[in-house]
Design a protein around this motif. Structure first.
Motif, PDB file in Angstrom:
ATOM      1  N   GLY A 131       3.375   7.263   6.846  1.00  0.00           N
ATOM      2  CA  GLY A 131       3.641   6.480   5.653  1.00  0.00           C
ATOM      3  C   GLY A 131       3.090   7.048   4.369  1.00  0.00           C
ATOM      4  N   LEU A 132       2.907   8.363   4.289  1.00  0.00           N
ATOM      5  CA  LEU A 132       2.312   8.973   3.098  1.00  0.00           C
ATOM      6  C   LEU A 132       3.250   9.985   2.438  1.00  0.00           C
ATOM      7  N   GLU A 133       4.548   9.775   2.575  1.00  0.00           N
ATOM      8  CA  GLU A 133       5.483  10.704   1.950  1.00  0.00           C
ATOM      9  C   GLU A 133       5.371  10.699   0.424  1.00  0.00           C
ATOM     10  N   HIS A 134       4.802   9.627  -0.141  1.00  0.00           N
ATOM     11  CA  HIS A 134       4.626   9.542  -1.593  1.00  0.00           C
ATOM     12  C   HIS A 134       3.272  10.111  -2.043  1.00  0.00           C
ATOM     13  N   ARG A 135       2.480  10.642  -1.089  1.00  0.00           N
ATOM     14  CA  ARG A 135       1.142  11.154  -1.409  1.00  0.00           C
ATOM     15  C   ARG A 135       0.981  12.627  -1.039  1.00  0.00           C
ATOM     16  N   LEU A 136       2.069  13.327  -0.856  1.00  0.00           N
ATOM     17  CA  LEU A 136       2.008  14.705  -0.366  1.00  0.00           C
ATOM     18  C   LEU A 136       1.127  15.604  -1.227  1.00  0.00           C
ATOM     19  N   HIS A 137       1.189  15.427  -2.524  1.00  0.00           N
ATOM     20  CA  HIS A 137       0.518  16.357  -3.433  1.00  0.00           C
ATOM     21  C   HIS A 137      -0.736  15.757  -4.072  1.00  0.00           C
ATOM     22  N   HIS A 138      -1.250  14.694  -3.462  1.00  0.00           N
ATOM     23  CA  HIS A 138      -2.501  14.099  -3.912  1.00  0.00           C
ATOM     24  C   HIS A 138      -3.677  14.746  -3.183  1.00  0.00           C
ATOM     25  N   TYR A 139      -4.785  14.870  -3.878  1.00  0.00           N
ATOM     26  CA  TYR A 139      -6.017  15.414  -3.291  1.00  0.00           C
ATOM     27  C   TYR A 139      -6.809  14.286  -2.635  1.00  0.00           C
ATOM     28  N   PRO A 140      -7.702  14.618  -1.683  1.00  0.00           N
ATOM     29  CA  PRO A 140      -8.461  13.564  -0.999  1.00  0.00           C
ATOM     30  C   PRO A 140      -9.144  12.578  -1.938  1.00  0.00           C
ATOM     31  N   ARG A 141      -9.692  13.052  -3.058  1.00  0.00           N
ATOM     32  CA  ARG A 141     -10.388  12.151  -3.983  1.00  0.00           C
ATOM     33  C   ARG A 141      -9.446  11.138  -4.624  1.00  0.00           C
ATOM     34  N   GLN A 142      -8.149  11.397  -4.557  1.00  0.00           N
ATOM     35  CA  GLN A 142      -7.163  10.498  -5.132  1.00  0.00           C
ATOM     36  C   GLN A 142      -6.616   9.510  -4.105  1.00  0.00           C
ATOM     37  N   LEU A 143      -7.126   9.562  -2.881  1.00  0.00           N
ATOM     38  CA  LEU A 143      -6.649   8.719  -1.792  1.00  0.00           C
ATOM     39  C   LEU A 143      -7.712   7.702  -1.382  1.00  0.00           C
ATOM     40  N   SER A 144      -7.282   6.552  -0.919  1.00  0.00           N
ATOM     41  CA  SER A 144      -8.211   5.561  -0.376  1.00  0.00           C
ATOM     42  C   SER A 144      -8.737   6.030   0.970  1.00  0.00           C
TER      43      SER A 144
END
Length: 239
Positions: A131-144
């Motif tokens: 369920g993270l197809e919208h977070r592919l290019h986010h870095y760990p610090r940008q994720l919950s």
């Protein structure tokens, strides 16, 4: 039964200032392809030590271990690393994501290290499955925290090949709140069923342990209770 994981009479000791300390004593178990096993017990009971040995991260003082049909206790570190690279995935409580890589790059890394041509496509597919197809290019610090653990799960499943692989998880919900923890549990078992992988979990959570086909409870480095198949083939119980 085709064994994906088998251990015979494992004993593990370390040297301390007070002399030898036995961390594990006479542990035996067998797990078939596609099965799931929960290892539980109080802190210091030996469960994480056992997980590390079963995954080939260390060698026992005595005893033998077979993983994916290969005796890893007869191998040196380089040979064990090769087995881990093709057959083992890990999910850690603390996620273990590389902060300088995006979610996609973190999931791609094991495949890239093996030289696979479609590393990016395979990684993207697993990120979609969690369920993270919208977070592919986010870095760990940008994720919950829950999103980071889903990236870690995608990486673990991406690094192994279906029924030829085994996934080890050390307290996979320990850093998450109850809501995210429940989602991660559901996701682990959903992907496990879809991929027909073998799953070995260390956990304090009974709700997670109860969803596994077999349960091994540790106490002071020994098996206090083993539950699973009616034929008793999971483990030789040591009181």
């Amino acid at each position: 039964m085709t064994a994906m994981l088998r251990a015979e009479n494992l004993i593990h000791r370390v040297t301390t200032n007070e002399g030898p300390l036995t961390l594990l004593n006479n542990i035996s178990l067998q797990l078939a392809r596609g099965e799931s096993l929960a290892i539980t017990g109080a802190s210091g009971s030996g469960k994480s030590t056992l997980l590390g040995l079963l995954a080939g991260l260390d060698k026992p003082t005595e005893g033998r271990i077979w993983l994916a049909g290969e005796e890893i206790t007869a191998m040196d570190e380089e040979q064990r690393a090769a087995v881990r690279a093709r057959s083992v995935g890990f999910v850690f409580q603390t996620f273990q994501l590389l902060p300088g890589l995006t979610a996609l790059e973190n999931v791609m890394l094991p495949s890239e290290l093996r030289g696979e041509r479609n590393a990016a496509g395979r990684a993207e597919e697993f990120l979609k499955r969690v369920g993270l197809e919208h977070r592919l290019h986010h870095y760990p610090r940008q994720l919950s925290g829950g999103e980071q653990q889903r990236v870690a799960i995608a990486r673990a499943f991406c690094s192994i090949s279906g029924s030829d692989g085994i996934l080890f998880a050390d307290e996979p919900t320990g850093s998450l709140d109850a809501g995210n923890g429940e989602k991660i549990i559901d996701l682990l078992f959903q992907l496990n069923a879809e991929s027909d992988t073998t799953l070995v979990l260390v956990t304090h959570e009974q709700r997670l342990a109860q969803r596994c086909q077999a349960h091994l409870r540790m106490a002071a480095g020994e098996v206090a209770v083993a539950a699973g198949r009616d034929d008793g083939s999971l483990s030789e119980v040591s009181a």
